[in-house]
Enzyme design. Sequence first.
Site, PDB file in Angstrom:
ATOM      1  NE  ARG A 179      -8.810 -10.124  -6.919  1.00 53.07           N
ATOM      2  CZ  ARG A 179      -8.586  -9.371  -5.865  1.00 53.07           C
ATOM      3  NH1 ARG A 179      -7.352  -9.056  -5.539  1.00 53.07           N
ATOM      4  NH2 ARG A 179      -9.580  -8.907  -5.127  1.00 53.07           N
ATOM      5  CG  HIS A 201     -12.401  -6.567   5.671  1.00 55.33           C
ATOM      6  ND1 HIS A 201     -12.487  -5.232   5.407  1.00 55.33           N
ATOM      7  CD2 HIS A 201     -12.163  -6.682   7.000  1.00 55.33           C
ATOM      8  CE1 HIS A 201     -12.286  -4.554   6.530  1.00 55.33           C
ATOM      9  NE2 HIS A 201     -12.097  -5.403   7.514  1.00 55.33           N
ATOM     10  CD  GLU A 255      -5.174   5.574   4.594  1.00 56.50           C
ATOM     11  OE1 GLU A 255      -6.323   5.138   4.797  1.00 56.50           O
ATOM     12  OE2 GLU A 255      -4.546   5.340   3.553  1.00 56.50           O
ATOM     13  CE  LYS A 259      -4.213  -1.862   1.894  1.00 52.78           C
ATOM     14  NZ  LYS A 259      -4.261  -2.948   2.874  1.00 52.78           N
TER      15      LYS A 259
HETATM   16  C1  MV4 Z   1     -10.365   2.631   5.346  1.00 48.21           C
HETATM   17  C2  MV4 Z   1     -11.593   2.820   6.011  1.00 48.21           C
HETATM   18  C3  MV4 Z   1     -11.827   4.042   6.606  1.00 48.21           C
HETATM   19  N1  MV4 Z   1     -10.873   4.985   6.590  1.00 48.21           N
HETATM   20  N2  MV4 Z   1      -9.461   3.622   5.337  1.00 48.21           N
HETATM   21  C4  MV4 Z   1     -10.890  -2.032   4.511  1.00 48.21           C
HETATM   22  C5  MV4 Z   1     -10.080  -2.960   3.667  1.00 48.21           C
HETATM   23  C6  MV4 Z   1      -9.158  -2.121   2.871  1.00 48.21           C
HETATM   24  N3  MV4 Z   1      -9.355  -2.365   1.472  1.00 48.21           N
HETATM   25  C7  MV4 Z   1      -9.445  -0.707   3.253  1.00 48.21           C
HETATM   26  N4  MV4 Z   1     -10.501  -0.711   4.208  1.00 48.21           N
HETATM   27  C8  MV4 Z   1     -10.915   0.443   4.793  1.00 48.21           C
HETATM   28  N5  MV4 Z   1     -10.056   1.478   4.764  1.00 48.21           N
HETATM   29  C9  MV4 Z   1      -9.722   4.765   5.962  1.00 48.21           C
HETATM   30  N6  MV4 Z   1      -8.798   5.726   5.974  1.00 48.21           N
HETATM   31  C10 MV4 Z   1     -12.494   1.782   6.020  1.00 48.21           C
HETATM   32  C11 MV4 Z   1     -12.164   0.576   5.440  1.00 48.21           C
HETATM   33  C12 MV4 Z   1     -13.162  -0.442   5.552  1.00 48.21           C
HETATM   34  C13 MV4 Z   1     -13.830  -0.926   4.457  1.00 48.21           C
HETATM   35  C14 MV4 Z   1     -13.528  -0.483   3.177  1.00 48.21           C
HETATM   36  C15 MV4 Z   1     -14.205  -0.973   2.094  1.00 48.21           C
HETATM   37  C16 MV4 Z   1     -15.199  -1.910   2.290  1.00 48.21           C
HETATM   38  C17 MV4 Z   1     -15.500  -2.373   3.540  1.00 48.21           C
HETATM   39  C18 MV4 Z   1     -14.820  -1.899   4.632  1.00 48.21           C
HETATM   40  C19 MV4 Z   1     -15.157  -2.375   5.878  1.00 48.21           C
HETATM   41  C20 MV4 Z   1     -14.469  -1.901   6.958  1.00 48.21           C
HETATM   42  C21 MV4 Z   1     -13.476  -0.948   6.791  1.00 48.21           C
END
Ligand code: MV4
Length: 500
Positions: A294, A237, A202, A118
Amino acid sequence: MPKINKILIANRGEIALRIMRTARELNIQTVAIFSEADRNSPHVRFADEAVCIGAPPSHQSYLLGDKIIEICKKLNVDAIHPGYGFLSENANFCRKVIEAGLIFIGPSPESIELMGDKLTSKHTVAKYNIPMVPGTPDAVTDRAIAKEKSLEIGYPVLIKASAGGGGKGMRVVEKEEDFDEQMDRAVSEAITSFGNGAVFIEKYITAPKHIEIQVLGDQHGNVVHLFERECSIQRRHQKVVEEAPSAVLTPEIREAMGRCAVDVAKACNYYGAGTVEFIVDERLDFYFLEMNTRLQVEHPVTELITGIDLVKEMIRIAEGESISFKQEDIHIQGHAIEIRVCAEDSRNNFLPDVGTLNTYIRPEGNGVRVDDGFEQGMTIPIFYDPMIAKLITYGKNREEAIAKMIRAIDEFKISGIQTTLPFCKFVMQHQAFLSGNFDTRFISLYYSPELLDELPDAEEEMLAAALANFLMTNKKTINNITNSTTVESSNWKANRLSYR
Ligand code: MV4
């Protein structure tokens, strides 16, 4: 340009079948690999040739990269399609495939590597003006400095593992007092899961929507996007419902996100199919999170609204051809929704349910696509992902796609194992989903298992049918009461089988 005559699909189940179907349309020979648990799978029978690769656990079968390459050499295979999961985002495997003189149907190992981390991916896209969540540009190791930065960013903050994925190594910190404890947890989880303890910080976006953009790049530097997929309804997730387009984006925001996604792909010289993941806040401000290098599970919704066969494009791109269309040639047509039918008990905390598909009857008809890899009578192996099928509906608008989905869920008859079908029906009928405006909190805000029992399920429908039948056979009485005209009736509805 190297022409591909034979493809080995380094995967199983629905995605192996999905890829082989397009290969056959292109007159390309197919080779399936399978573990001992998948000997009787449809993907094995569909292929022109099939090779047993080992014991059921993935590490003894679908993850044996060197063995897969050996099989390719023996069978005169030209190219490998990795599908999703397994070896699909493994840069070292990709490199070995190329070194063996084979074509990897996907991006370069360098792109996979850059986007697999990341922090590296953030640095890679920094030269383009890509909106990102406020945070630390590099890994934090010193707690005092980390806490200082968190105060600057403002609580709540999120500690994320740079090597992360699937929510592992991710910790929300509400206030400074909790910081040390959560940082320790994030670091140790990151080491356990990825062998890399690097974490960064973040600003925590509290109610984000997950919206991703499908992109395609070719080996001549052309990149296009194929609009967005809304994937906010997730559990642990794992996505459960996906749709395209999003009901809340304006044409202007859609275009801005599309341009951003194209820039992200250009920043890492991307070719093949990829997905740029964003979170979108209440004000519809969007932030780049990461790129998946992918073909994704939910790619069919994009295929339905654009009319593009993503696997066909991937294969042509791997052969060195240019993308078959220009950005201005494609437009969103209609609306598509996908649900993942998983062997999980939505009444019991979505616990994986093992067993045999005693009944397995797919829905059909106008606007319905089912991508699956199982048949009636088969046992769902415990070694892999619990997804049984993807049910996708397509309509001229969102309302039509939802109506078709509810109809198709009711038509899907599965017995022998519990599935997520009842949960998906709950989603389709929920006011927040119907409004189109919901976020990643959907399940925690609105779902509890008891609510499933308030839905009219098949058993209740049968009771209702039996009652209706009883009332009809006593129509004289009814006529006396309602003065309605008599109609012919039979017992078919009460007699029909209920599978759920
Ligand atoms: C975040 C967020 C809130 N704020 N970043 C979850 C997995 C990864 N792909 C990134 N994720 C998140 N990043 C910040 N700065 C909330 C999530 C997140 C989330 C994101 C997409 C779909 C479902 C989620 C469930 C929980 C948290």
